[in-house]
Each structure stands twice: as C-alpha cells, then as structure tokens.
Design a protein around this motif. Structure first.
Motif, short mmCIF file in Angstrom:
data_model
loop_
_atom_site.label_atom_id
_atom_site.label_comp_id
_atom_site.label_asym_id
_atom_site.label_seq_id
_atom_site.Cartn_x
_atom_site.Cartn_y
_atom_site.Cartn_z
N ILE A 104 -5.61 -2.10 -2.48
CA ILE A 104 -4.32 -2.10 -1.80
C ILE A 104 -3.60 -3.42 -2.04
O ILE A 104 -2.39 -3.45 -2.32
CB ILE A 104 -4.51 -1.83 -0.30
N VAL A 105 -4.30 -4.52 -1.95
CA VAL A 105 -3.69 -5.84 -2.19
C VAL A 105 -3.16 -5.94 -3.62
O VAL A 105 -2.04 -6.41 -3.85
CB VAL A 105 -4.69 -6.97 -1.87
N LEU A 106 -3.93 -5.49 -4.57
CA LEU A 106 -3.48 -5.53 -5.96
C LEU A 106 -2.25 -4.65 -6.18
O LEU A 106 -1.33 -5.03 -6.91
CB LEU A 106 -4.61 -5.12 -6.90
N LEU A 107 -2.22 -3.48 -5.55
CA LEU A 107 -1.04 -2.61 -5.67
C LEU A 107 0.19 -3.26 -5.03
O LEU A 107 1.30 -3.16 -5.57
CB LEU A 107 -1.32 -1.25 -5.03
N LEU A 108 0.02 -3.92 -3.90
CA LEU A 108 1.14 -4.61 -3.26
C LEU A 108 1.66 -5.75 -4.14
O LEU A 108 2.87 -5.95 -4.26
CB LEU A 108 0.73 -5.13 -1.88
N ILE A 109 0.76 -6.51 -4.72
CA ILE A 109 1.17 -7.60 -5.62
C ILE A 109 1.94 -7.04 -6.80
O ILE A 109 3.00 -7.56 -7.18
CB ILE A 109 -0.06 -8.41 -6.09
N LEU A 110 1.45 -5.96 -7.39
CA LEU A 110 2.14 -5.33 -8.51
C LEU A 110 3.52 -4.84 -8.10
O LEU A 110 4.51 -5.02 -8.80
CB LEU A 110 1.29 -4.17 -9.05
N PHE A 111 3.60 -4.22 -6.91
CA PHE A 111 4.88 -3.72 -6.41
C PHE A 111 5.89 -4.85 -6.23
O PHE A 111 7.04 -4.77 -6.66
CB PHE A 111 4.66 -2.99 -5.08
N PHE A 112 5.47 -5.95 -5.59
CA PHE A 112 6.39 -7.06 -5.34
C PHE A 112 6.78 -7.77 -6.64
O PHE A 112 7.90 -8.25 -6.77
CB PHE A 112 5.80 -8.04 -4.33
#
Length: 134
Positions: free
Chosen positions: A25-33
């Motif tokens: 989830i953290v990696l997906l959020l970083i990618l999104f931002f």
C-alpha cells in the motif's frame, strides 16, 4: 497416554504476515503521488494580474493605506514616515490596504508583521480591471 507419545507434536497454524500488505500500500501511494505530482507540475498556467490605468482614490474605502512601489506608505493621501506610520496606525481600529499587484509578497507580509497593526483589522483592497472595451 501411550497414544500421545506416538503422535508428532502439534504445529501452530501459520499466520499471514500483514507487513507485506502495508508495504504494498505504501509503495502504491508513493507511485500515485509521484505520478500526480508530475502531472500537476507539467502544466504552465499563466496568471494575469489586474492593472489599473486611472485610479480614483476618492471612491476607495477609508482609511486607505497605499503601499507604494518603493514601500512608502500613504494614508488617505498623506505621506507617512516610518515613525508617523507607527503612531497613526496604532490608533486605528480598521485600515484598508492597497498594494500594487506586481509588488513582492514579502512587502505585504512585512507590513502585516508590524507591531502597530497587531490589533488593527486589515482589509486588502483589490481593483478590478475591465479592459478598454468595457
């Protein structure tokens, strides 16, 4: 009792490792931002500031503190020195401030940080430019 000695010891049930889900989830959020940040910064949106060619001081609210291009202060048409500005502004309960659109923001921030304006209600006056055809 004899049967218990023959059977192998019981195994604890396997528990899922939740830290893997959190990392995903953290990696997906970083990618999104990262992706949205690049999209937001890629556009260049021009900002057109209003311009006034003729200004009728009498139609503006009073008391009007005019901040000049050089930072000079004028209150209702009267030029103020730094000392006079401190004394006069401390006596007011309300002041309207007019500053040119191209002035650095720090000039307005410095004005608002003055101790004599601490208890004064400050209203920023803006002038709408309608253009030549209006």
């Amino acid at each position: 009792m004899g049967l218990r000695k023959v059977l192998p010891p019981g195994q604890k049930p396997l528990q899922a490792d939740n830290s893997l889900f959190i990392v995903n989830i953290v990696l997906l959020l970083i990618l999104f931002f990262l992706a949205t940040g690049q999209l937001m910064n890629s556009r260049d949106v021009p900002v057109l500031l209003s311009k006034t060619t003729e200004l009728d001081i009498e139609s503006l609210p009073k008391p009007l503190l005019l901040v000049g291009a050089d930072g000079a202060l004028t209150l209702d048409g009267t030029d103020l020195s730094s000392q006079e500005a401190a004394e006069t502004l401390a006596q007011l309960s309300l002041v309207h401030v007019l500053i040119e659109g191209e002035a650095p923001a720090t000039r307005l921030i410095d004005l608002m940080a003055r101790p004599e304006l601490e208890k004064v209600e400050v209203r920023l006056v803006t002038i709408h430019y309608r253009g030549e055809g209006a």
